[in-house]
Design an enzyme around this catalytic site. Structure first.
Site, PDB file in Angstrom:
ATOM      1  CG  ASP A  58      -1.771  -1.155   1.446  1.00  5.48           C
ATOM      2  OD1 ASP A  58      -1.411  -2.234   0.951  1.00  5.48           O
ATOM      3  OD2 ASP A  58      -2.811  -1.033   2.121  1.00  5.48           O
ATOM      4  CD  GLU A 104      -5.148  -9.769  -0.975  1.00  4.25           C
ATOM      5  OE1 GLU A 104      -6.163  -9.610  -0.254  1.00  4.25           O
ATOM      6  OE2 GLU A 104      -4.001  -9.461  -0.610  1.00  4.25           O
ATOM      7  CE  LYS A 121      -9.697  -7.871  -0.914  1.00  9.76           C
ATOM      8  NZ  LYS A 121      -8.604  -8.361  -0.085  1.00  9.76           N
ATOM      9  CD  GLN A 122      -6.844  -5.317  -4.073  1.00 10.61           C
ATOM     10  OE1 GLN A 122      -7.128  -6.199  -3.267  1.00 10.61           O
ATOM     11  NE2 GLN A 122      -5.978  -4.365  -3.822  1.00 10.61           N
TER      12      GLN A 122
HETATM   13  C1  BGC Z   1      -5.871  -5.807  -0.058  1.00 17.28           C
HETATM   14  C2  BGC Z   1      -4.372  -5.672  -0.221  1.00 17.28           C
HETATM   15  C3  BGC Z   1      -3.851  -4.685   0.789  1.00 17.28           C
HETATM   16  C4  BGC Z   1      -4.290  -5.039   2.208  1.00 17.28           C
HETATM   17  C5  BGC Z   1      -3.917  -3.988   3.223  1.00 17.28           C
HETATM   18  C6  BGC Z   1      -6.189  -6.192   1.375  1.00 17.28           C
HETATM   19  O1  BGC Z   1      -7.568  -6.271   1.537  1.00 17.28           O
HETATM   20  O2  BGC Z   1      -6.371  -6.784  -0.935  1.00 17.28           O
HETATM   21  O3  BGC Z   1      -4.077  -5.222  -1.524  1.00 17.28           O
HETATM   22  O4  BGC Z   1      -2.468  -4.634   0.733  1.00 17.28           O
HETATM   23  O5  BGC Z   1      -5.695  -5.194   2.246  1.00 17.28           O
HETATM   24  O6  BGC Z   1      -4.526  -2.764   2.921  1.00 17.28           O
END
Ligand code: BGC
Length: 771
Positions: A358, A488, A600-601
């Site tokens: 992040d 993820e 998810k993202q």
């Molecule tokens: C995300 C990751 C992130 C982590 C901490 C997770 O839910 O998928 O990309 O690094 O949260 O923010």
């Protein structure tokens, strides 16, 4: 959405007390100064539901891990930021009856976070059963100029009764992490001083020997006159209190000051902690509350001069972005290269206060543009200093020759997360760390960084990519097998486009940097190559990988695929999902999530965000439309990147909708989890959505470039950019864009594709509305 706070441009305001929301408010009203933080807990005793939280950056605990099946290569521990000794506590009784908001009748209540000056304020009027009505005004801050100091001013007026007030100011080291894996306590007492109205408690962690010294001194004033205190001292294991009684008449004003000093063995020799704590306390008490507070306001004013965003026409948006900037500035100041940005900052325990990708992928741009250059540089130095641990980490997994795999989750450079699909497979984090070097240098032009530090990190990461890539005889191309991309909701996939793309890019960038250092810093070049025992033959393989990397692509659709086989999945759109099935991660089994096409993202789009110049508008728009419609945005880091991309392709409405999902994520508790802490790293994403999204800020050939658009609801907005010693104010209205150069020297900027020179202290005004 759960909006219960009043909209206000500079303050977060809670006007009634709802015990059911207390944990949320405790997160939102957190204070911090980059070195430490404190949740918005009450100073006085509170028997209702609360998560008391005091956190000190860099002071963590290697908690024993909890896993089902142990896998070789797993880290031995799970690092937790420690819930540290509690310094704000004041137990207050009136005529023997406790002041406890869980048991008093509340007649009025206000909790306010003043973001302009950096303090937390509370006022309330309550009726204490068996005593009477009292009015209270409380102010507290953690100083960002005296970074080891916190202070509380607690004023009370008994409205309809007289008697005795007893206050016990305490330090409590008997604290526990709520997320401790085995319900263990991590602190031991290592020393105590208690005399009259001053106490110091030294606490030591059971492992790693961190020591934290927490000191306090209490003063009490009655109607503005200091009272002589005859304190009783209370001592028990890990707990020290100074207790004083004051006689009062109805309507007297009694003001309690509690000065605190919080020092740690990170910054002081353990055997000097007691002495130094006395000194910090002496200084704080000597300055007094008002002076400390004035310094605090000045220091915050300086921060706002460099980082504020002003939005007109939308007060909720204004409050949202200020809150985000405030929290980012509270979490990280760049003063200490050993510290970093936990996804929850100092506002809660989730994510263990550790460092994730992040920082590089989402937070770095904020600090690059909103603070002095050394702040962003400190974030890079953090990773540089962890290089040897990253090499060890890769060795544990079987890599050789100085290959580095930076951890997905870390405190001290060691991996401390052990879910195989994340620890072993989310190797894309290495890419973000390499990209951060590129991003920092293109912004700051600090090319010396490449020679001094960057090249070493890049070579080590490239060695990893080189070994992690394998040749496929069938494809006649290089492949990367068994990874988890940023999304993820897919694990153990082959050829995640994002990861492959980053591997190739890093190798290419490393060769470029190597050549640059060779040509410009030949001595340094020799030294680094010798130190790393670098062989020319390594470059040969890198070049082969660069030219023959496999990228999954669907010819028919004309799309890069998130990973090989993505199109085998049943293709559905998020719009087809029943709202009762959302969020998927709470409603669907993990198995079902993994088999579905839902994302998810940002994954492919995260890559297109980083490398947008390599794709034309049509390609970006096509991928955006395909992937966004399959993305559930169940990471707080998702909507922001999609918002920037939507702005990039001119989908203004979509950009704004996505921005709204991030802007007040915690303030409106969109995800029903603000009680666990605020999403600090995603707050940087909100900043990205405005500055890189609506403002279109980029760096093109070493020059700042803007392409501003304005959301329909806003009448204007402005933001600030620090760039190579120049501070620019960019102001966008419906009719014009103004760029003010606050420095003495001229700067070249590109606005809507045209280059302009803005002289020192001058303003460029471009009329954008048609006549
Ligand atoms: C995300 C990751 C992130 C982590 C901490 C997770 O839910 O998928 O990309 O690094 O949260 O923010």
């Amino acid at each position: 959405m759960n909006r219960y706070l009043k909209i206000d441009p500079w303050r977060i305001v809670e006007e009634t007390f709802d015990p059911g929301k207390n944990r949320i408010s405790e997160s939102l009203f957190s204070l911090g100064n980059g070195r430490m933080g404190q949740r918005g807990n009450f100073e006085e005793q509170y028997s209702g539901d609360t998560l008391r939280g005091t956190y000190i950056g860099g002071v963590y605990y290697p908690d024993k891990t909890k896993v089902g099946w142990w896998k070789v290569g797993y880290p031995e521990y799970y690092a937790k930021v420690l819930n540290a000794p509690y310094w704000i506590g004041l137990n207050i009784d009136f005529n023997g009856k406790p002041l406890d908001l869980a048991s008093c009748k509340i007649l009025g209540f206000n909790r306010i976070l003043n973001m302009k000056e950096g303090y937390l304020e509370r006022s309330f009027r309550v009726e204490i059963d068996g005593a009477g009505i009292i009015e209270a005004e409380v102010r507290r801050f953690i100083s960002i100029s005296d970074t080891e100091v916190g202070a509380v001013r607690y004023s009370l007026i008994p409205v309809n009764f007289s008697g005795t007030l007893t206050v016990s100011a305490y330090l409590d080291g008997d604290v526990k992490n709520e997320d401790a894996n085995y319900n263990e306590k991590f602190w031991e007492e290592a020393g105590m001083h208690i005399k009259e109205s001053r106490a110091i408690l030294i606490s030591k962690t059971k492992k790693l020997d961190y020591q934290v010294s927490t000191g306090m001194e209490m003063k009490i004033f009655r109607n503005g006159i200091e009272t002589e205190l005859h304190c009783l001292t209370e001592k028990r294991k890990k707990y020290a209190a100074c207790k004083a009684s004051v006689l009062f008449n109805q309507d007297d004003q009694i003001t309690i000051y509690k000065y605190a000093a919080i020092l740690s063995s990170l910054n002081h020799p353990a055997d000097q902690l007691m002495k130094n704590t006395h000194q910090v306390l002496d200084n704080a008490v000597g300055k007094g509350f008002d002076r400390l507070m004035a310094d605090q306001a000045d220091a915050w004013s300086e921060k706002w001069k460099k980082s504020d965003i002003v939005i007109s026409g939308d007060d909720a948006a204004q409050q949202g972005i200020r809150f985000n900037i405030f929290q980012l500035n509270q979490t990280y100041t760049g003063e200490d290269e050993r510290l970093n940005i936990g996804p929850k900052g100092f506002t809660g325990e989730k994510y263990g206060g550790s460092t994730y990708w992040d920082t590089e992928a989402f937070c770095l741009p904020f600090y690059l543009c909103s603070a002095d250059q050394k702040v962003a540089r400190a974030l890079l130095m953090y990773r540089y200093k962890h290089l040897s641990k990253a090499i060890e980490n890769a060795e544990k997994l079987g890599f050789t020759n100085g290959a580095a795999l930076y951890p997905m989750v870390t405190m001290n450079g060691e991996e401390c997360h052990n879910e195989w699909e994340i620890t072993f497979e989310e190797i894309h984090r290495n890419g973000a760390i390499a990209y951060a070097i590129f991003n920092y240098v293109r912004h700051s032009d600090d090319r010396g960084y490449l020679a001094d530090y960057g090249l070493e990190v890049l070579i080590a990461i490239s060695r990893f990519w080189s070994q992690r890539t394998s040749w496929s005889e069938i494809k006649k191309q290089f492949v990367i097998l068994g990874v988890t991309g940023p999304n993820e909701y897919e694990n153990n996939v082959n050829n995640n486009w994002y990861t492959n793309r980053f591997a190739g890019w890093t190798l290419k960038y490393t060769i470029e940097v190597m050549n640059f250092v060779r040509d410009n810093y030949p001595e340094k070049h020799k030294l680094v190559l010798k130190k790393l025992k670098f062989k020319e033959s390594e470059i040969k393989r890198w070049e082969q990988i660069i030219h023959h990397m496999y990228f999954p692509y669907d010819e028919q659709l004309g799309l890069f695929l998130q990973q090989e086989g993505y199109m085998d999945k049943e293709q559905k759109l998020v719009s087809e999902l029943d709202s009762r099935e959302r969020p998927l991660n709470q409603k669907w089994s993990w198995d079902r999530i993994l088999r579905s096409c839902f994302i998810k993202q940002a994954d492919v789009l995260q890559g297109m965000y980083f490398f947008e110049d390599d794709f034309d508008d049509e390609v970006l728009a096509k991928h955006f439309s395909f992937y966004e419609s399959r993305t559930v945005h169940e990471s707080s880091l998702s909507a922001c990147i999609h918002s920037v991309m939507a702005s990039r392709i001119g989908e203004q409405q979509k950009a704004y909708e996505l921005y709204l999902r991030t802007a007040r994520l915690d303030l409106d508790d969109y995800n029903n989890e603000a009680d666990q802490g605020c999403h600090i790293t995603s707050m940087a994403g909100t900043w990205l959505a405005i500055v890189e999204g609506f403002g279109g800020k980029r760096i093109k050939n070493g020059k700042l470039s803007f392409n501003p658009a304005i959301p329909e609801k806003w009448t204007s907005y402005s933001f600030k950019i620090h760039f190579r010693g120049v501070l620019l104010d960019i102001n966008v209205t419906r009719d014009e864009v103004k760029i003010k150069n606050n420095a003495d020297k001229a700067v070249h900027v590109i606005l809507y594709g045209e280059e302009y020179s803005v002289n020192g202290k001058q303003e460029l005004i471009l009329v954008t509305a048609p006549d």
